[in-house]
Design a protein around this motif. Sequence first.
Motif, short mmCIF file in Angstrom:
data_model
loop_
_atom_site.label_atom_id
_atom_site.label_comp_id
_atom_site.label_asym_id
_atom_site.label_seq_id
_atom_site.Cartn_x
_atom_site.Cartn_y
_atom_site.Cartn_z
N GLU A 250 0.84 -1.19 0.00
CA GLU A 250 0.00 0.00 0.00
C GLU A 250 0.87 1.24 0.00
OE1 GLU A 250 -2.70 -0.09 3.23
OE2 GLU A 250 -3.85 -1.80 2.47
N GLU A 251 0.40 2.27 -0.67
CA GLU A 251 1.14 3.52 -0.76
C GLU A 251 1.19 4.21 0.60
OE1 GLU A 251 2.85 4.82 -3.17
OE2 GLU A 251 2.36 3.29 -4.68
N ALA A 252 2.24 5.00 0.82
CA ALA A 252 2.34 5.79 2.04
C ALA A 252 1.23 6.84 2.07
CB ALA A 252 3.71 6.45 2.13
N ALA A 253 0.85 7.25 3.28
CA ALA A 253 -0.22 8.24 3.42
C ALA A 253 0.26 9.59 2.89
CB ALA A 253 -0.63 8.35 4.89
N LYS A 254 -0.47 10.13 1.92
CA LYS A 254 -0.10 11.40 1.30
C LYS A 254 -1.33 12.25 1.04
CE LYS A 254 3.96 9.62 -1.19
NZ LYS A 254 4.59 9.42 -2.52
N VAL A 255 -1.14 13.55 1.15
CA VAL A 255 -2.15 14.53 0.73
C VAL A 255 -1.46 15.46 -0.26
CG1 VAL A 255 -3.69 16.39 1.41
CG2 VAL A 255 -3.39 14.42 2.91
N VAL A 256 -1.96 15.51 -1.48
CA VAL A 256 -1.35 16.32 -2.54
C VAL A 256 -2.25 17.49 -2.85
CG1 VAL A 256 -0.43 16.33 -4.88
CG2 VAL A 256 -0.24 14.26 -3.49
N ILE A 257 -1.69 18.71 -2.79
CA ILE A 257 -2.44 19.94 -3.06
C ILE A 257 -1.81 20.63 -4.26
CG2 ILE A 257 -3.11 22.21 -2.19
CD1 ILE A 257 -3.10 21.07 0.61
N ASN A 258 -2.59 20.87 -5.29
CA ASN A 258 -2.16 21.66 -6.44
C ASN A 258 -2.67 23.08 -6.25
OD1 ASN A 258 -1.77 22.89 -8.99
ND2 ASN A 258 -1.79 20.89 -9.98
N SER A 259 -1.79 23.99 -5.85
CA SER A 259 -2.21 25.35 -5.54
C SER A 259 -2.61 26.13 -6.78
CB SER A 259 -1.08 26.09 -4.81
OG SER A 259 0.11 26.10 -5.60
N ARG A 260 -2.19 25.69 -7.98
CA ARG A 260 -2.53 26.41 -9.21
C ARG A 260 -3.95 26.09 -9.67
NH1 ARG A 260 2.53 24.39 -9.94
NH2 ARG A 260 1.73 22.67 -11.20
N THR A 261 -4.33 24.82 -9.58
CA THR A 261 -5.65 24.42 -10.06
C THR A 261 -6.65 24.22 -8.94
OG1 THR A 261 -5.06 22.06 -10.00
CG2 THR A 261 -4.58 23.27 -12.02
N GLY A 262 -6.18 24.18 -7.69
CA GLY A 262 -7.09 23.98 -6.58
C GLY A 262 -7.47 22.53 -6.37
N THR A 263 -6.71 21.61 -6.92
CA THR A 263 -7.01 20.19 -6.78
C THR A 263 -6.41 19.65 -5.49
OG1 THR A 263 -7.01 19.95 -9.18
CG2 THR A 263 -6.83 17.94 -7.88
N ILE A 264 -7.19 18.85 -4.77
CA ILE A 264 -6.72 18.20 -3.56
C ILE A 264 -6.98 16.71 -3.70
CG2 ILE A 264 -6.94 18.02 -1.06
CD1 ILE A 264 -7.99 20.84 -1.01
N VAL A 265 -5.93 15.91 -3.54
CA VAL A 265 -6.05 14.46 -3.59
C VAL A 265 -5.58 13.90 -2.25
CG1 VAL A 265 -5.35 12.34 -4.75
CG2 VAL A 265 -5.69 14.43 -6.08
N VAL A 266 -6.43 13.10 -1.61
CA VAL A 266 -6.14 12.53 -0.30
C VAL A 266 -6.09 11.01 -0.43
CG1 VAL A 266 -6.86 12.41 2.10
CG2 VAL A 266 -7.39 14.44 0.75
N GLY A 267 -4.98 10.41 0.01
CA GLY A 267 -4.83 8.97 -0.03
C GLY A 267 -5.68 8.29 1.02
N GLN A 268 -5.93 6.99 0.80
CA GLN A 268 -6.85 6.28 1.67
C GLN A 268 -6.27 6.02 3.06
OE1 GLN A 268 -7.27 2.51 -0.51
NE2 GLN A 268 -6.33 1.50 1.22
N ASN A 269 -4.95 6.03 3.23
CA ASN A 269 -4.35 5.74 4.52
C ASN A 269 -4.14 6.97 5.38
OD1 ASN A 269 -4.06 2.92 4.03
ND2 ASN A 269 -2.29 3.35 2.73
N VAL A 270 -4.68 8.11 4.96
CA VAL A 270 -4.54 9.34 5.74
C VAL A 270 -5.41 9.27 6.98
CG1 VAL A 270 -4.90 11.83 5.72
CG2 VAL A 270 -3.97 10.69 3.70
N GLN A 271 -4.83 9.62 8.12
CA GLN A 271 -5.55 9.66 9.38
C GLN A 271 -5.24 10.97 10.10
OE1 GLN A 271 -4.66 6.16 11.69
NE2 GLN A 271 -6.07 4.88 10.52
N VAL A 272 -6.13 11.34 11.03
CA VAL A 272 -5.98 12.57 11.79
C VAL A 272 -6.05 12.26 13.27
CG1 VAL A 272 -6.93 14.87 12.22
CG2 VAL A 272 -7.00 13.90 9.92
N SER A 273 -5.11 12.79 14.03
CA SER A 273 -5.12 12.64 15.48
C SER A 273 -6.20 13.54 16.07
CB SER A 273 -3.75 13.01 16.06
OG SER A 273 -2.75 12.17 15.52
#
Length: 366
Positions: A250-273
């Motif tokens: 499985e891929e590492a937990a990542k959140v990718v933000i494209n500030s030019r287009t406003g695209t946000i991609v959140v991976g499935q393993n992302v968690q928040v404390s």
Amino acid sequence: MRYLRNLTLIVVLGCLVAAPVMADRLKDLARIKGVRNNQLVGYGLVVGLDGTGDSAPFTNQTFRNMMNQFGITLPDGVNPSADNVAAVTISATLPPFAKRGQEIDITVNSIGNAKSLRGGTLLMTPLKGADGQIYAMAQGSLVVGGFGAEGKDGSRITVNIPSVGRIPNGATIEREIASPFNSGDTITFNLMQPDFTTARRVVEAINGKLGPDMAYAHDATSVSVRAPRDPSQRVSFLSILENIEVDPAEEAAKVVINSRTGTIVVGQNVQVSPAAVTHGSLTVTIQENPNVSQPNPLSGGQTAVQQDTQIAVTQEPAHMFKFGPAVTLNEVVQAVNQVGAAPGDVMAILEALKQAGALRAELIVI
């Protein structure tokens, strides 16, 4: 009326929903070491244009050199019309195992001020590699997808890019590149996405298929497999290897933000404390009301315009929501959607959570 407010970007929130891991073929996960493409480039002339050529000095010089090769010497001071000639660069990709006599596609680009290459023909041009050797010869009629039109008053319209064209099978290979495929006692696969877990699973899958100690990993990228020396046997051996199925990690937990287009991609393993978030925004409204001051006709004054500026500041209600321990991606998305956060707000919230150490993922801004 002018509005100054927080920057809001259009956002596509890509949510990768948890799904069963499916096995991939080894050929989809890795590439064979040394088996690669090679880039070729050349410089030549396109002729036969309908008055859309260029007037660059190097185009005239190239045309003169070409005429000299055919035994024709142009008098000094006589410059041929360049309306139907354009200087171009040619680029191509030489695939692995390409043999002499095979044909490859080429792309032709104008490097002068030519308006269009439509209808032109590329004259014979050598294509060279990074070592300066000639590996292919290019020639043929261009296929141009763009076009342009111009009126006598200077108005013009252009669709796509008329100064770029392609020639399918436009170059013939004249020199082969030696491949390390048949050398050595092993074949090395390089993973396209380096990962120690995936490398270990590749070794286990190969050894389970071919026998113990047939494969071993060098690092998170390279896996070597013992292979026969005979070329015909090696081809059959590799055909078996590349179709072995492997369960990638499985891929590492990542959140990718494209500030030019406003695209946000959140991976499935992302968690928040555990964290509490509140977010609001200010709206500043500036209204200009010009007032005309008209003096008395006998006063000798002048008409003047006075600006009456009104500034109003409004603050939208701040929303607060709380994340519990080990919050998953779906819970994060649901919480943000429930409070109606705008795209720009989502970016700000994610960045703030990362700074607070509550976002258990790598935040990448591109």
